[in-house]
Design an enzyme around this catalytic site. Structure first.
Site, short mmCIF file in Angstrom:
data_model
loop_
_atom_site.label_atom_id
_atom_site.label_comp_id
_atom_site.label_asym_id
_atom_site.label_seq_id
_atom_site.Cartn_x
_atom_site.Cartn_y
_atom_site.Cartn_z
N LYS A 155 -11.73 -8.42 10.42
CA LYS A 155 -10.65 -9.42 10.43
C LYS A 155 -11.14 -10.83 10.81
O LYS A 155 -10.71 -11.42 11.80
CB LYS A 155 -9.52 -8.96 11.34
CG LYS A 155 -8.97 -7.59 10.93
CD LYS A 155 -7.69 -7.20 11.60
CE LYS A 155 -7.13 -5.89 11.07
NZ LYS A 155 -7.72 -4.68 11.60
N ASP A 212 -3.14 -0.67 1.17
CA ASP A 212 -3.03 -0.29 2.57
C ASP A 212 -1.53 -0.21 2.86
O ASP A 212 -0.83 -1.21 2.79
CB ASP A 212 -3.70 -1.37 3.43
CG ASP A 212 -3.49 -1.17 4.92
OD1 ASP A 212 -2.52 -0.49 5.32
OD2 ASP A 212 -4.28 -1.70 5.71
#
Ligand code: GDD
Ligand code: MG
Length: 322
Positions: A155, A212
Protein backbone atom coordinates in the site's frame (compact mmCIF):
# COMPACT_ATOMS: atom_id res chain seq x y z
CA UNK A 1 -1.82 -30.97 -2.51
CA UNK A 2 -3.13 -28.56 0.11
CA UNK A 3 -4.78 -25.21 -0.50
CA UNK A 4 -4.89 -22.63 2.26
CA UNK A 5 -7.47 -19.88 2.38
CA UNK A 6 -6.85 -16.89 4.62
CA UNK A 7 -10.31 -16.20 5.92
CA UNK A 8 -9.87 -14.57 9.28
CA UNK A 9 -10.35 -10.92 8.46
CA UNK A 10 -13.10 -9.03 10.27
CA UNK A 11 -14.69 -7.81 7.05
CA UNK A 12 -14.98 -4.32 8.52
CA UNK A 13 -15.57 -2.75 5.14
CA UNK A 14 -18.67 -4.93 4.65
CA UNK A 15 -20.39 -4.04 7.91
CA UNK A 16 -23.16 -4.34 8.99
CA UNK A 17 -23.52 -7.43 6.78
CA UNK A 18 -20.43 -9.00 8.34
CA UNK A 19 -21.77 -8.59 11.86
CA UNK A 20 -23.64 -11.83 11.35
CA UNK A 21 -22.04 -13.31 8.22
CA UNK A 22 -18.28 -13.89 7.95
CA UNK A 23 -16.82 -12.42 4.75
CA UNK A 24 -16.11 -15.85 3.16
CA UNK A 25 -19.83 -16.62 3.31
CA UNK A 26 -20.99 -13.37 1.75
CA UNK A 27 -22.84 -14.48 -1.38
CA UNK A 28 -21.61 -13.50 -4.80
CA UNK A 29 -24.17 -14.59 -7.38
CA UNK A 30 -25.70 -17.21 -5.15
CA UNK A 31 -22.42 -18.73 -4.03
CA UNK A 32 -20.43 -17.82 -0.91
CA UNK A 33 -17.18 -16.04 -1.79
CA UNK A 34 -15.17 -18.97 -0.43
CA UNK A 35 -16.82 -21.36 -2.92
CA UNK A 36 -15.63 -19.15 -5.79
CA UNK A 37 -12.15 -20.11 -4.57
CA UNK A 38 -12.74 -23.77 -3.68
CA UNK A 39 -14.80 -24.89 -6.68
CA UNK A 40 -12.21 -24.11 -9.41
CA UNK A 41 -9.28 -25.71 -7.52
CA UNK A 42 -7.39 -28.26 -9.63
CA UNK A 43 -8.17 -31.92 -8.95
CA UNK A 44 -4.79 -32.48 -7.31
CA UNK A 45 -5.91 -30.33 -4.36
CA UNK A 46 -7.46 -32.81 -1.97
CA UNK A 47 -7.51 -30.72 1.22
CA UNK A 48 -8.58 -27.15 1.85
CA UNK A 49 -7.39 -25.47 5.03
CA UNK A 50 -9.26 -22.39 6.17
CA UNK A 51 -7.41 -20.11 8.55
CA UNK A 52 -10.20 -18.45 10.47
CA UNK A 53 -10.78 -16.44 13.58
CA UNK A 54 -13.80 -14.23 13.15
CA UNK A 55 -17.16 -16.10 13.24
CA UNK A 56 -15.64 -19.55 13.09
CA UNK A 57 -18.91 -21.18 14.17
CA UNK A 58 -20.80 -19.93 11.12
CA UNK A 59 -18.07 -21.30 8.85
CA UNK A 60 -18.03 -24.64 10.65
CA UNK A 61 -21.78 -24.90 10.27
CA UNK A 62 -21.51 -24.11 6.56
CA UNK A 63 -18.95 -26.85 5.88
CA UNK A 64 -20.82 -29.35 8.09
CA UNK A 65 -23.92 -28.89 5.94
CA UNK A 66 -22.30 -28.48 2.49
CA UNK A 67 -20.12 -31.04 0.76
CA UNK A 68 -17.44 -29.23 -1.27
CA UNK A 69 -15.88 -32.41 -2.62
CA UNK A 70 -12.65 -32.03 -0.66
CA UNK A 71 -11.53 -32.43 2.89
CA UNK A 72 -11.92 -29.11 4.71
CA UNK A 73 -9.96 -28.27 7.85
CA UNK A 74 -10.79 -25.14 9.82
CA UNK A 75 -7.95 -23.81 11.92
CA UNK A 76 -8.85 -21.21 14.48
CA UNK A 77 -6.80 -18.29 15.75
CA UNK A 78 -7.78 -17.13 19.21
CA UNK A 79 -6.76 -13.68 18.12
CA UNK A 80 -6.09 -12.72 14.48
CA UNK A 81 -2.45 -13.51 13.72
CA UNK A 82 -2.17 -11.47 10.53
CA UNK A 83 -1.67 -13.00 7.09
CA UNK A 84 1.78 -14.41 7.97
CA UNK A 85 0.86 -15.62 11.46
CA UNK A 86 -2.17 -17.38 9.98
CA UNK A 87 0.04 -19.32 7.53
CA UNK A 88 2.52 -20.22 10.27
CA UNK A 89 -0.36 -21.34 12.49
CA UNK A 90 -1.36 -24.08 10.02
CA UNK A 91 2.23 -25.35 9.51
CA UNK A 92 1.37 -28.79 10.85
CA UNK A 93 -0.98 -29.41 7.91
CA UNK A 94 1.41 -28.26 5.18
CA UNK A 95 3.61 -30.97 3.67
CA UNK A 96 5.01 -29.70 0.38
CA UNK A 97 4.19 -27.12 -2.26
CA UNK A 98 0.88 -25.45 -1.38
CA UNK A 99 -1.48 -22.86 -2.84
CA UNK A 100 -2.58 -19.94 -0.66
CA UNK A 101 -5.36 -17.44 -1.22
CA UNK A 102 -6.51 -14.20 0.24
CA UNK A 103 -10.08 -15.27 1.02
CA UNK A 104 -11.72 -12.23 -0.51
CA UNK A 105 -10.34 -12.47 -4.03
CA UNK A 106 -12.38 -13.77 -6.94
CA UNK A 107 -10.59 -14.18 -10.25
CA UNK A 108 -10.19 -16.17 -13.44
CA UNK A 109 -6.67 -17.41 -12.68
CA UNK A 110 -5.72 -20.77 -14.21
CA UNK A 111 -4.11 -22.53 -11.26
CA UNK A 112 -2.79 -25.43 -13.33
CA UNK A 113 -0.94 -22.97 -15.52
CA UNK A 114 0.32 -21.09 -12.45
CA UNK A 115 1.61 -24.38 -11.01
CA UNK A 116 3.45 -25.10 -14.27
CA UNK A 117 4.93 -21.60 -14.13
CA UNK A 118 5.99 -22.09 -10.51
CA UNK A 119 7.62 -25.45 -11.21
CA UNK A 120 9.53 -24.16 -14.20
CA UNK A 121 10.74 -20.96 -12.48
CA UNK A 122 11.60 -22.53 -9.15
CA UNK A 123 12.23 -20.50 -6.01
CA UNK A 124 10.39 -20.15 -2.71
CA UNK A 125 7.15 -18.99 -4.24
CA UNK A 126 5.07 -17.49 -7.03
CA UNK A 127 2.77 -14.51 -6.54
CA UNK A 128 -0.14 -13.81 -8.88
CA UNK A 129 -0.09 -10.30 -10.33
CA UNK A 130 -2.75 -8.05 -11.79
CA UNK A 131 -2.44 -4.64 -13.44
CA UNK A 132 -4.45 -1.75 -12.00
CA UNK A 133 -4.63 2.00 -12.60
CA UNK A 134 -4.11 3.01 -8.98
CA UNK A 135 -2.10 0.48 -6.96
CA UNK A 136 -2.16 2.43 -3.68
CA UNK A 137 -4.67 0.09 -1.97
CA UNK A 138 -2.61 -3.01 -2.75
CA UNK A 139 0.78 -4.68 -2.60
CA UNK A 140 2.96 -3.49 -5.48
CA UNK A 141 5.87 -5.35 -7.08
CA UNK A 142 8.95 -4.47 -9.08
CA UNK A 143 10.37 -7.22 -11.34
CA UNK A 144 13.42 -8.00 -13.37
CA UNK A 145 13.28 -9.05 -17.01
CA UNK A 146 12.78 -12.71 -16.11
CA UNK A 147 9.73 -12.20 -13.89
CA UNK A 148 11.58 -12.35 -10.62
CA UNK A 149 10.20 -9.97 -7.99
CA UNK A 150 12.91 -7.55 -6.91
CA UNK A 151 10.89 -5.22 -4.66
CA UNK A 152 7.60 -5.37 -2.75
CA UNK A 153 5.74 -2.36 -1.32
CA UNK A 154 2.50 -2.77 0.65
CA UNK A 155 0.00 0.00 0.00
CA UNK A 156 2.46 2.68 -1.14
CA UNK A 157 1.32 6.22 -1.79
CA UNK A 158 0.26 6.46 -5.43
CA UNK A 159 3.20 8.66 -6.39
CA UNK A 160 5.66 6.30 -4.72
CA UNK A 161 4.42 3.07 -6.31
CA UNK A 162 7.16 1.41 -8.33
CA UNK A 163 4.76 -0.15 -10.84
CA UNK A 164 1.08 -0.84 -11.45
CA UNK A 165 1.47 -4.60 -11.06
CA UNK A 166 -0.22 -5.59 -7.79
CA UNK A 167 -0.26 -8.67 -5.61
CA UNK A 168 -3.49 -10.39 -6.65
CA UNK A 169 -3.64 -12.48 -3.48
CA UNK A 170 -3.12 -15.97 -4.93
CA UNK A 171 0.21 -17.64 -4.15
CA UNK A 172 2.07 -20.88 -4.59
CA UNK A 173 4.62 -21.44 -1.85
CA UNK A 174 7.22 -24.02 -1.03
CA UNK A 175 7.10 -25.20 2.58
CA UNK A 176 10.38 -23.35 3.11
CA UNK A 177 8.38 -20.09 3.35
CA UNK A 178 7.42 -21.15 6.89
CA UNK A 179 11.06 -20.76 7.99
CA UNK A 180 10.84 -17.06 7.15
CA UNK A 181 7.70 -16.29 9.17
CA UNK A 182 8.42 -15.33 12.78
CA UNK A 183 6.03 -16.39 15.57
CA UNK A 184 3.15 -14.20 16.67
CA UNK A 185 1.21 -11.59 14.73
CA UNK A 186 2.92 -11.26 11.35
CA UNK A 187 2.03 -9.55 8.08
CA UNK A 188 3.17 -11.51 5.02
CA UNK A 189 3.09 -8.34 3.01
CA UNK A 190 5.07 -6.11 5.37
CA UNK A 191 7.35 -8.53 7.20
CA UNK A 192 7.89 -11.58 5.00
CA UNK A 193 7.75 -10.79 1.26
CA UNK A 194 10.44 -8.06 1.38
CA UNK A 195 12.75 -10.52 3.20
CA UNK A 196 12.39 -13.56 0.93
CA UNK A 197 13.04 -11.88 -2.43
CA UNK A 198 16.54 -13.37 -2.50
CA UNK A 199 15.02 -16.87 -2.15
CA UNK A 200 13.29 -16.44 -5.53
CA UNK A 201 9.76 -15.06 -5.59
CA UNK A 202 8.32 -14.85 -9.09
CA UNK A 203 5.39 -12.90 -10.45
CA UNK A 204 2.71 -14.67 -12.51
CA UNK A 205 0.40 -12.45 -14.56
CA UNK A 206 -2.92 -13.74 -15.84
CA UNK A 207 -5.80 -12.51 -17.97
CA UNK A 208 -9.56 -12.38 -17.56
CA UNK A 209 -10.93 -10.81 -14.41
CA UNK A 210 -9.80 -10.14 -10.87
CA UNK A 211 -11.75 -8.56 -8.04
CA UNK A 212 -10.94 -8.02 -4.38
CA UNK A 213 -14.38 -8.48 -2.82
CA UNK A 214 -13.58 -6.73 0.43
CA UNK A 215 -15.91 -3.77 -0.07
CA UNK A 216 -19.48 -3.09 -1.22
CA UNK A 217 -18.24 -1.42 -4.41
CA UNK A 218 -15.95 -4.30 -5.26
CA UNK A 219 -18.58 -7.01 -4.64
CA UNK A 220 -21.03 -5.16 -6.86
CA UNK A 221 -18.29 -4.74 -9.47
CA UNK A 222 -17.50 -8.47 -9.27
CA UNK A 223 -21.16 -9.29 -9.70
CA UNK A 224 -21.36 -7.01 -12.77
CA UNK A 225 -18.31 -8.68 -14.30
CA UNK A 226 -19.63 -12.22 -13.73
CA UNK A 227 -23.12 -11.34 -14.98
CA UNK A 228 -21.72 -9.78 -18.14
CA UNK A 229 -19.69 -12.94 -18.69
CA UNK A 230 -22.93 -14.89 -18.83
CA UNK A 231 -23.61 -15.69 -15.18
CA UNK A 232 -27.18 -14.40 -15.34
CA UNK A 233 -30.48 -16.26 -15.28
CA UNK A 234 -33.99 -15.99 -13.97
CA UNK A 235 -35.56 -18.81 -11.99
CA UNK A 236 -38.62 -20.43 -13.55
CA UNK A 237 -40.15 -20.00 -10.09
CA UNK A 238 -39.91 -16.20 -10.24
CA UNK A 239 -43.34 -14.61 -9.94
CA UNK A 240 -43.60 -11.55 -12.16
CA UNK A 241 -46.87 -9.60 -12.23
CA UNK A 242 -48.39 -6.20 -13.01
CA UNK A 243 -45.91 -5.50 -15.81
CA UNK A 244 -42.80 -6.00 -13.73
CA UNK A 245 -39.83 -5.50 -16.07
CA UNK A 246 -36.39 -7.07 -15.88
CA UNK A 247 -33.62 -5.41 -17.90
CA UNK A 248 -30.05 -6.51 -18.66
CA UNK A 249 -28.17 -9.40 -17.08
CA UNK A 250 -29.35 -10.45 -13.61
CA UNK A 251 -29.54 -13.53 -11.42
CA UNK A 252 -32.99 -13.82 -9.92
CA UNK A 253 -34.13 -16.72 -7.78
CA UNK A 254 -37.59 -17.69 -6.46
CA UNK A 255 -38.70 -14.13 -5.78
CA UNK A 256 -41.72 -11.96 -6.43
CA UNK A 257 -41.61 -8.86 -8.63
CA UNK A 258 -44.75 -6.75 -8.73
CA UNK A 259 -45.05 -3.79 -11.11
CA UNK A 260 -41.42 -2.79 -10.59
CA UNK A 261 -38.27 -2.38 -12.66
CA UNK A 262 -35.29 -4.60 -11.91
CA UNK A 263 -31.83 -4.60 -13.53
CA UNK A 264 -29.27 -4.48 -14.79
CA UNK A 265 -26.74 -6.38 -12.65
CA UNK A 266 -29.00 -7.40 -9.81
CA UNK A 267 -28.84 -10.56 -7.72
CA UNK A 268 -32.08 -11.45 -5.94
CA UNK A 269 -32.41 -14.38 -3.54
CA UNK A 270 -35.46 -16.48 -2.68
CA UNK A 271 -38.50 -14.93 -1.00
CA UNK A 272 -37.64 -11.35 -1.89
CA UNK A 273 -40.54 -9.06 -2.80
CA UNK A 274 -40.05 -5.95 -4.91
CA UNK A 275 -43.23 -3.85 -4.89
CA UNK A 276 -45.02 -1.58 -7.35
CA UNK A 277 -43.13 1.39 -8.68
CA UNK A 278 -39.84 0.27 -7.09
CA UNK A 279 -36.59 0.35 -9.07
CA UNK A 280 -33.58 -1.85 -8.32
CA UNK A 281 -30.27 -1.84 -10.21
CA UNK A 282 -26.60 -2.81 -9.56
CA UNK A 283 -27.57 -4.35 -6.23
CA UNK A 284 -27.91 -7.47 -4.11
CA UNK A 285 -31.17 -8.34 -2.34
CA UNK A 286 -30.68 -11.19 0.10
CA UNK A 287 -33.24 -13.77 1.19
CA UNK A 288 -36.57 -12.38 2.31
CA UNK A 289 -35.69 -8.72 1.70
CA UNK A 290 -38.65 -6.46 1.01
CA UNK A 291 -38.54 -3.40 -1.22
CA UNK A 292 -41.71 -1.42 -0.64
CA UNK A 293 -43.64 0.64 -3.15
CA UNK A 294 -41.78 3.32 -5.05
CA UNK A 295 -38.46 2.69 -3.31
CA UNK A 296 -35.21 2.98 -5.27
CA UNK A 297 -32.18 0.75 -4.63
CA UNK A 298 -28.91 1.33 -6.51
CA UNK A 299 -25.37 0.07 -5.88
CA UNK A 300 -26.46 -1.45 -2.57
CA UNK A 301 -26.63 -4.67 -0.60
CA UNK A 302 -29.87 -5.32 1.28
CA UNK A 303 -29.48 -7.95 3.98
CA UNK A 304 -31.76 -10.91 4.70
CA UNK A 305 -35.29 -9.92 5.69
CA UNK A 306 -34.44 -6.23 5.63
CA UNK A 307 -37.19 -3.80 4.64
CA UNK A 308 -36.57 -0.85 2.34
CA UNK A 309 -39.45 1.43 3.24
CA UNK A 310 -41.97 2.90 0.85
CA UNK A 311 -40.41 5.64 -1.28
CA UNK A 312 -36.96 5.24 0.36
CA UNK A 313 -33.98 6.06 -1.85
CA UNK A 314 -31.04 3.78 -1.12
CA UNK A 315 -27.81 4.48 -2.98
CA UNK A 316 -24.41 2.89 -2.36
CA UNK A 317 -25.28 1.43 1.05
CA UNK A 318 -25.25 -1.83 2.95
CA UNK A 319 -28.46 -2.24 4.93
CA UNK A 320 -28.76 -5.16 7.33
CA UNK A 321 -29.64 -5.72 10.92
CA UNK A 322 -26.62 -4.90 13.07
N1 GDD B 1 -6.71 -16.10 9.26
C1 GDD B 1 -6.48 -14.81 9.12
N2 GDD B 1 -5.96 -14.12 10.16
N3 GDD B 1 -6.77 -14.22 7.95
C2 GDD B 1 -6.53 -12.90 7.83
C3 GDD B 1 -6.00 -12.13 8.87
C4 GDD B 1 -5.70 -12.79 10.11
O1 GDD B 1 -5.24 -12.20 11.09
N4 GDD B 1 -5.88 -10.84 8.44
C5 GDD B 1 -6.32 -10.82 7.16
N5 GDD B 1 -6.72 -12.07 6.80
C6 GDD B 1 -7.27 -12.47 5.51
C7 GDD B 1 -8.45 -11.61 5.10
O2 GDD B 1 -9.66 -12.22 5.51
C8 GDD B 1 -8.34 -11.59 3.59
O3 GDD B 1 -8.98 -12.71 3.03
C9 GDD B 1 -6.83 -11.73 3.35
O4 GDD B 1 -6.26 -12.24 4.55
C10 GDD B 1 -6.14 -10.39 2.99
O5 GDD B 1 -6.44 -9.46 4.01
P1 GDD B 1 -7.16 -8.07 3.69
O6 GDD B 1 -7.38 -7.38 4.99
O7 GDD B 1 -8.34 -8.26 2.79
O8 GDD B 1 -6.00 -7.33 2.94
P2 GDD B 1 -6.06 -6.23 1.80
O9 GDD B 1 -7.18 -6.49 0.86
O10 GDD B 1 -6.02 -4.89 2.46
O11 GDD B 1 -4.64 -6.47 1.05
C11 GDD B 1 -4.24 -7.76 0.66
O12 GDD B 1 -4.88 -8.15 -0.54
C12 GDD B 1 -4.52 -7.39 -1.71
C13 GDD B 1 -5.24 -8.03 -2.89
O13 GDD B 1 -6.59 -8.08 -2.68
C14 GDD B 1 -2.69 -7.76 0.49
O14 GDD B 1 -2.29 -9.11 0.33
C15 GDD B 1 -2.27 -6.92 -0.72
O15 GDD B 1 -0.87 -7.06 -0.93
C16 GDD B 1 -3.01 -7.40 -1.96
O16 GDD B 1 -2.69 -6.57 -3.08
MG1 MG C 1 -8.82 -7.70 0.82
Amino acid sequence: MKALILAGGLGTRLRPLTYYLPKPLVPLLGKPLVRHIIDPLPAEVDTVILAVSYMKDALEEYFRTHDVGRKVILVNEDQPLGTGGAIKNVSRYLDGTFIAFNGDVVCSIDLKDMLRFHRSHGGIGTMSLWQVEDPSAFGVVGRDGRGRITAFQEKPRKEEAISRAINAGVYIFEREILDHIPDGVVSMERQVFPNVLDRGLHGYEFKGYWVDCGTRESIIAAQRTLLDLGGGKVSPELIQEDDATVVGANLIMRAHLRGCRVGPHVYIEDDVLVSRGAEVSESILLRGALVEEGAKVRGSIIGPGHVVAKGQDVKDEILARS
